[in-house]
Design a protein around this motif. Structure first.
Motif, PDB file in Angstrom:
ATOM      1  N   TYR A 184     -42.377 120.154 105.501  1.00 48.59           N
ATOM      2  CA  TYR A 184     -40.954 120.375 105.223  1.00 48.59           C
ATOM      3  C   TYR A 184     -40.556 121.789 105.642  1.00 48.59           C
ATOM      4  CZ  TYR A 184     -36.639 121.233 102.701  1.00 48.59           C
ATOM      5  OH  TYR A 184     -35.346 121.588 102.379  1.00 48.59           O
ATOM      6  N   ASN A 185     -41.381 122.769 105.273  1.00 44.76           N
ATOM      7  CA  ASN A 185     -41.088 124.149 105.657  1.00 44.76           C
ATOM      8  C   ASN A 185     -41.063 124.315 107.166  1.00 44.76           C
ATOM      9  OD1 ASN A 185     -40.586 125.422 103.266  1.00 44.76           O
ATOM     10  ND2 ASN A 185     -42.510 126.554 103.182  1.00 44.76           N
ATOM     11  N   MET A 186     -41.984 123.635 107.858  1.00 44.22           N
ATOM     12  CA  MET A 186     -42.019 123.758 109.307  1.00 44.22           C
ATOM     13  C   MET A 186     -40.728 123.234 109.938  1.00 44.22           C
ATOM     14  SD  MET A 186     -44.187 121.733 112.076  1.00 44.22           S
ATOM     15  CE  MET A 186     -42.869 120.555 111.820  1.00 44.22           C
ATOM     16  N   ILE A 187     -40.222 122.133 109.399  1.00 48.41           N
ATOM     17  CA  ILE A 187     -38.954 121.594 109.904  1.00 48.41           C
ATOM     18  C   ILE A 187     -37.819 122.582 109.629  1.00 48.41           C
ATOM     19  CG2 ILE A 187     -37.291 119.707 109.721  1.00 48.41           C
ATOM     20  CD1 ILE A 187     -39.675 117.958 108.759  1.00 48.41           C
ATOM     21  N   ARG A 188     -37.777 123.127 108.412  1.00 41.67           N
ATOM     22  CA  ARG A 188     -36.718 124.087 108.063  1.00 41.67           C
ATOM     23  C   ARG A 188     -36.828 125.349 108.917  1.00 41.67           C
ATOM     24  NH1 ARG A 188     -32.616 121.791 105.668  1.00 41.67           N
ATOM     25  NH2 ARG A 188     -31.857 123.788 106.387  1.00 41.67           N
ATOM     26  N   GLY A 244     -34.092 116.550  97.594  1.00 44.67           N
ATOM     27  CA  GLY A 244     -33.528 115.318  98.134  1.00 44.67           C
ATOM     28  C   GLY A 244     -33.959 115.066  99.563  1.00 44.67           C
ATOM     29  N   GLU A 245     -34.010 116.132 100.364  1.00 51.32           N
ATOM     30  CA  GLU A 245     -34.453 115.983 101.756  1.00 51.32           C
ATOM     31  C   GLU A 245     -35.908 115.524 101.831  1.00 51.32           C
ATOM     32  OE1 GLU A 245     -31.668 119.246 104.112  1.00 51.32           O
ATOM     33  OE2 GLU A 245     -33.527 119.897 103.175  1.00 51.32           O
ATOM     34  N   ILE A 246     -36.746 116.072 100.955  1.00 51.37           N
ATOM     35  CA  ILE A 246     -38.161 115.674 100.977  1.00 51.37           C
ATOM     36  C   ILE A 246     -38.310 114.222 100.549  1.00 51.37           C
ATOM     37  CG2 ILE A 246     -40.421 116.085  99.957  1.00 51.37           C
ATOM     38  CD1 ILE A 246     -39.615 119.046  99.686  1.00 51.37           C
ATOM     39  N   LYS A 247     -37.677 113.860  99.430  1.00 51.59           N
ATOM     40  CA  LYS A 247     -37.878 112.511  98.889  1.00 51.59           C
ATOM     41  C   LYS A 247     -37.160 111.448  99.719  1.00 51.59           C
ATOM     42  CE  LYS A 247     -38.846 113.652  94.066  1.00 51.59           C
ATOM     43  NZ  LYS A 247     -38.565 113.325  92.645  1.00 51.59           N
ATOM     44  N   ALA A 251     -32.916 130.407  99.062  1.00 56.28           N
ATOM     45  CA  ALA A 251     -31.688 129.619  98.905  1.00 56.28           C
ATOM     46  C   ALA A 251     -30.835 129.578 100.164  1.00 56.28           C
ATOM     47  CB  ALA A 251     -30.862 130.162  97.736  1.00 56.28           C
ATOM     48  N   ARG A 252     -30.997 130.510 101.085  1.00 58.96           N
ATOM     49  CA  ARG A 252     -30.142 130.539 102.259  1.00 58.96           C
ATOM     50  C   ARG A 252     -30.732 129.741 103.426  1.00 58.96           C
ATOM     51  NH1 ARG A 252     -26.246 134.886 101.677  1.00 58.96           N
ATOM     52  NH2 ARG A 252     -25.246 134.325  99.708  1.00 58.96           N
ATOM     53  N   ALA A 253     -32.034 129.851 103.654  1.00 56.65           N
ATOM     54  CA  ALA A 253     -32.671 129.085 104.733  1.00 56.65           C
ATOM     55  C   ALA A 253     -33.282 127.789 104.213  1.00 56.65           C
ATOM     56  CB  ALA A 253     -33.746 129.917 105.426  1.00 56.65           C
ATOM     57  N   ARG A 254     -33.304 127.611 102.890  1.00 58.73           N
ATOM     58  CA  ARG A 254     -33.857 126.428 102.235  1.00 58.73           C
ATOM     59  C   ARG A 254     -35.336 126.234 102.585  1.00 58.73           C
ATOM     60  NH1 ARG A 254     -30.212 121.250 102.806  1.00 58.73           N
ATOM     61  NH2 ARG A 254     -28.555 122.678 102.158  1.00 58.73           N
ATOM     62  N   LEU A 255     -36.077 127.342 102.592  1.00 57.93           N
ATOM     63  CA  LEU A 255     -37.517 127.321 102.805  1.00 57.93           C
ATOM     64  C   LEU A 255     -38.228 127.477 101.467  1.00 57.93           C
ATOM     65  CD1 LEU A 255     -37.682 129.632 105.934  1.00 57.93           C
ATOM     66  CD2 LEU A 255     -38.764 127.383 105.834  1.00 57.93           C
ATOM     67  N   LEU A 256     -39.319 126.728 101.268  1.00 57.83           N
ATOM     68  CA  LEU A 256     -40.097 126.802 100.035  1.00 57.83           C
ATOM     69  C   LEU A 256     -41.020 128.015 100.089  1.00 57.83           C
ATOM     70  CD1 LEU A 256     -40.974 123.029  99.774  1.00 57.83           C
ATOM     71  CD2 LEU A 256     -39.470 124.279  98.208  1.00 57.83           C
ATOM     72  N   VAL A 257     -40.865 128.908  99.133  1.00 55.60           N
ATOM     73  CA  VAL A 257     -41.672 130.122  99.080  1.00 55.60           C
ATOM     74  C   VAL A 257     -43.026 129.846  98.441  1.00 55.60           C
ATOM     75  CG1 VAL A 257     -41.792 132.468  98.138  1.00 55.60           C
ATOM     76  CG2 VAL A 257     -39.605 131.556  98.971  1.00 55.60           C
ATOM     77  N   ASP A 258     -43.033 129.063  97.369  1.00 58.58           N
ATOM     78  CA  ASP A 258     -44.275 128.732  96.686  1.00 58.58           C
ATOM     79  C   ASP A 258     -44.008 127.546  95.771  1.00 58.58           C
ATOM     80  OD1 ASP A 258     -46.901 128.792  95.949  1.00 58.58           O
ATOM     81  OD2 ASP A 258     -46.833 130.737  94.939  1.00 58.58           O
TER      82      ASP A 258
END
Length: 394
Positions: A350-354, A318-321, A173-180
């Motif tokens: 998306y994770n790479m950008i974040r 929202g960022e992805i879509k 929730a803090r870095a907005r990275l997808l864990v799984d």
């Protein structure tokens, strides 16, 4: 002599190994390992070895507004051939040979390398913060996609115009990275998808979820494993017996576990205790349930204020879509294997950008979520295309 000095400096600071956030974040060794683990390999010499096809799929995830042929040309993924040009049908066939498993493995491997470390850097009272929620993706209306994923039904004879993929994601929730992430047919419940993601929650963590995930079968086992906690809004009509009062609007409730839940999971107790925190927001009474039972360690007002971070996962979707997929009506693939390949590649990129955003945030000494994803996306695309003009991405 002066020209030679300038050329040396250019070579020092612009070697291909230093070009490109994409290639720096996703080492070629990981790509090869993804192919080996998935049992996918190039058995004979091709213009498009499987390693290059992986880069093609990742490029498609970033360059949403370009055709597959344009992406292949821009990234120069096809090996040179005298007087021959690669065709779009050859690229599509290469994607089919690749399948979705290498991209799924690569997404999970990169997420494991990137996400928990970042979550540990931005703790709240010793807990790393996560959010979990569901999302739906529309696919092209092909017989294969509809058979695999299904869709929303209003009546027996009326289906949604597009087949729908249901997915649940776990987010730092803090870095907005997808864990799984876990995906399945539209009729699959978010409850089932969430259960698949629980093992990814580390010790000393807190996951924030929407009220639709309230279930003793889902939440009770979580809080009894290595200090993992949850926070959720109370659904209307839920009542329990007050067994302790910590302060105004802060009580411990004893909740009954339904017979249906105990039938599915006999290990569940007949009752379980939850902490209920109630506050007035805009003239309305709002209640949150949580497993953070100790009011001395976790003050009620701070816990209540923390819930707004659940919206970080909505912002990520929202960022992805909107930013990555450019508000496209559907995903681009015509077959389920291509759909899942496309989704895993999109989540990975998306994770790479974040991840790059967190590095920028550290340098700028700001929170990662204050930096624009669309701006970072454009810079990364420009850099990747520029570096690919001198050396192919693989």
């Amino acid at each position: 002599m002066l020209l030679q000095e300038y050329l040396c400096e250019t070579h020092q600071y612009a070697t291909p190994e230093q070009w490109g956030v994409v290639r720096g974040s996703v080492p070629q060794a990981w790509v090869q390992q993804a192919l080996q683990v998935s049992g996918v390999a190039t058995l004979r010499k091709r213009r498009l070895p499987m390693e290059q096809v992986v880069w093609l799929v990742l490029g498609i995830a970033l360059l949403r507004d370009r055709s597959i042929l344009h992406v292949a040309d821009a990234l120069e993924v096809a090996l040179p051939a005298q007087g021959e040009s690669i065709s779009s049908s050859a690229l599509s066939q290469a994607r089919q040979r690749l399948g979705s498993e290498p991209l799924e493995w690569l997404f999970r491997h990169t997420a494991a390398q990137w996400t928990h470390q970042e979550a540990g850097r931005h703790r709240w009272h010793g807990l790393s913060l996560y959010a979990l929620d569901g999302v739906v993706w529309r696919t092209p209306d092909t017989p294969e996609n509809r058979q695999r994923y299904g869709g929303q039904r209003n009546h027996a004879e009326h289906q949604s115009p597009f087949p729908l993929v249901r997915m649940a994601c776990l987010l730092d929730a803090r870095a907005r990275l997808l864990v799984d992430a876990s995906l399945d047919a539209y009729d699959t419940s978010e409850y089932t998808l969430a259960q698949r993601l629980w093992p990814q929650l580390p010790a000393d963590s807190l996951v924030i979820v929407d009220k639709g995930f309230y279930s003793a079968g889902l939440l009770w086992p979580l809080q009894h494993q290595q200090g993992r906690h949850w926070l959720i809004p109370a659904r209307a009509g839920l009542k329990g017996e007050v067994v302790d009062t910590h302060g105004p609007g802060d009580v411990c409730l004893r909740m009954k576990v339904s017979p249906q839940a105990r039938k599915k999971d006999p290990s569940l107790p007949r009752t379980w205790d939850v902490r209920a925190i109630t506050r007035e927001i805009d003239g309305k009474s709002r209640t949150l349930f949580t497993s953070l039972a100790d009011p001395a360690r976790w003050a009620a007002d701070e816990v209540f204020a923390l819930y707004h971070e659940r919206w970080e996962i909505e912002l990520a979707y929202g960022e992805i879509k909107t930013d990555m997929l450019r508000q496209a009506m559907t995903l681009r693939s015509q077959h389920p294997q291509g759909i899942e390949q496309e989704l895993w590649a999109t989540l990975l990129m998306y994770n790479m950008i974040r991840l790059e955003i967190t590095r920028i945030a550290d340098q700028a000494k700001v929170e990662p979520c204050r930096i624009s994803l669309i701006t970072a996306l454009r810079y990364i695309i420009d850099e990747w295309l520029w570096s690919s003009s001198s050396t192919s991405p693989g």
